[in-house]
Design a protein around this motif. Sequence first.
Motif, mmCIF file in Angstrom:
data_model
loop_
_atom_site.group_PDB
_atom_site.id
_atom_site.type_symbol
_atom_site.label_atom_id
_atom_site.label_comp_id
_atom_site.label_asym_id
_atom_site.label_seq_id
_atom_site.Cartn_x
_atom_site.Cartn_y
_atom_site.Cartn_z
ATOM 1 N N GLY A 1 49.103 33.147 30.892
ATOM 2 C CA GLY A 1 47.818 32.482 30.664
ATOM 3 C C GLY A 1 46.742 32.982 31.609
ATOM 4 N N THR A 2 46.074 32.053 32.289
ATOM 5 C CA THR A 2 44.987 32.418 33.204
ATOM 6 C C THR A 2 45.465 32.545 34.647
ATOM 7 O OG1 THR A 2 44.372 30.080 33.421
ATOM 8 C CG2 THR A 2 43.215 31.368 31.740
ATOM 9 N N GLY A 3 46.770 32.427 34.862
ATOM 10 C CA GLY A 3 47.314 32.756 36.175
ATOM 11 C C GLY A 3 47.492 31.623 37.167
ATOM 12 N N ALA A 4 47.427 30.377 36.724
ATOM 13 C CA ALA A 4 47.584 29.259 37.662
ATOM 14 C C ALA A 4 48.943 29.313 38.367
ATOM 15 C CB ALA A 4 47.427 27.925 36.930
ATOM 16 N N LEU A 5 50.007 29.601 37.595
ATOM 17 C CA LEU A 5 51.344 29.707 38.179
ATOM 18 C C LEU A 5 51.543 31.077 38.838
ATOM 19 C CD1 LEU A 5 54.135 28.398 38.579
ATOM 20 C CD2 LEU A 5 54.754 29.170 36.288
ATOM 21 N N THR A 6 50.969 32.104 38.247
ATOM 22 C CA THR A 6 51.106 33.477 38.777
ATOM 23 C C THR A 6 50.626 33.558 40.218
ATOM 24 O OG1 THR A 6 50.448 34.176 36.541
ATOM 25 C CG2 THR A 6 50.665 35.898 38.210
ATOM 26 N N ARG B 1 42.003 40.388 37.284
ATOM 27 C CA ARG B 1 40.995 40.112 38.320
ATOM 28 C C ARG B 1 41.591 39.225 39.415
ATOM 29 N NH1 ARG B 1 37.437 39.398 33.916
ATOM 30 N NH2 ARG B 1 37.465 37.124 34.177
ATOM 31 N N LYS B 2 42.325 38.195 38.998
ATOM 32 C CA LYS B 2 42.879 37.242 39.972
ATOM 33 C C LYS B 2 43.936 37.863 40.881
ATOM 34 C CE LYS B 2 42.270 32.681 37.855
ATOM 35 N NZ LYS B 2 42.975 31.463 37.372
ATOM 36 N N THR B 3 44.636 38.874 40.359
ATOM 37 C CA THR B 3 45.757 39.442 41.112
ATOM 38 C C THR B 3 45.445 40.831 41.671
ATOM 39 O OG1 THR B 3 46.763 40.392 39.108
ATOM 40 C CG2 THR B 3 47.414 38.153 39.710
ATOM 41 N N ALA B 4 44.179 41.233 41.617
ATOM 42 C CA ALA B 4 43.793 42.587 42.035
ATOM 43 C C ALA B 4 44.183 42.894 43.471
ATOM 44 C CB ALA B 4 42.290 42.782 41.838
ATOM 45 N N GLN B 5 44.179 41.876 44.322
ATOM 46 C CA GLN B 5 44.505 42.070 45.737
ATOM 47 C C GLN B 5 45.992 41.873 46.029
ATOM 48 O OE1 GLN B 5 41.999 43.240 47.640
ATOM 49 N NE2 GLN B 5 40.826 43.115 45.734
ATOM 50 N N HIS B 6 46.791 41.754 44.967
ATOM 51 C CA HIS B 6 48.232 41.511 45.151
ATOM 52 C C HIS B 6 49.029 42.619 44.467
ATOM 53 C CE1 HIS B 6 47.838 37.456 46.880
ATOM 54 N NE2 HIS B 6 46.744 37.398 46.129
ATOM 55 N N PRO B 7 49.338 43.691 45.207
ATOM 56 C CA PRO B 7 50.074 44.817 44.614
ATOM 57 C C PRO B 7 51.492 44.461 44.169
ATOM 58 C CG PRO B 7 49.851 45.087 46.996
ATOM 59 C CD PRO B 7 48.975 43.940 46.607
#
Length: 285
Positions: free
Chosen positions: A53-58, A83-89
């Motif tokens: 979805g929009t990443g609440a759990l991610t 976008r939300k996970t861009a800083q998390h490789p």
Amino acid sequence: MNIHRKDQRKQSSRGEPPNFLGQHFIHNKKLLHEIVDRANVSITDTVLELGAGTGALTTVLNQRAGKVLAVEYDAKFVDILKRKTAQHPNTLIVHQDIMKIRLPKEKFLVVSNIPYAITTPIMKMLLNNPISGLQRGVIVMEKGAAKRFTSKFVKNSYVLAWRMWFDLRYVKEISRYHFSPPPRVDSAMIMISRKKEPVVPYKDHSAFLGLAQYALQEPYAPVEKALRGIFTAPQMKHLKRNLGMINETPIGSLTESQWGMVFKTMSQYVQRPLWPRAIKSRNPR
């Protein structure tokens, strides 16, 4: 997550798969953290999230896991996730139909809030093959399905087969009002964990499924009637004595260990050509 029939018609007309949109997102932050806590996610874990979805759990998972594989089909949600996970490789966004993904080859956990419309196919994908890398997981799903998968009385052969290799436990009910938009029914959280010792050897999973399909054609039938055609009268007498059963015990009420004994007895005393063969489902959905 869920989907209504009118949405299905609309999405199909646009050439999009009907089961992956119209999602219901968990907005309760305390609940999101509880899901990850119960999964006991650590830096050494690879976690598969189905329907991100929009990443609440991610965004909770990638703070704790070594690697997160977040699967999402809807392109607009995929953009948000990226976008939300861009800083998390450690987070890989997988833009794909859930039912077409390949499970990780390495050992992995599954932590997901899955779409109601394809709950059973997703569970089959995760649990039908006992030699997969799945170790444990926490899944939020429609409450009725959660009850069916964890009931002591078993009506479905595939659910019985899962329990030879995995423990499935009903954790708690989750109110529909923890989701946005609220679905029509309540949800529930279940936990999955691989058994330390399988009830039936992994190599025999297809043979056991054949037995389960044959025996559970009538789940409320007495054991002797349900297994007639596999065991001779003397074999049945021997089996019933070992199981400590009374005559009218319904086949669906046998415990996991009793099923292990049924399979072992069949393996020892019934010639292989007489074993019931598993019937594969033609439609994975």
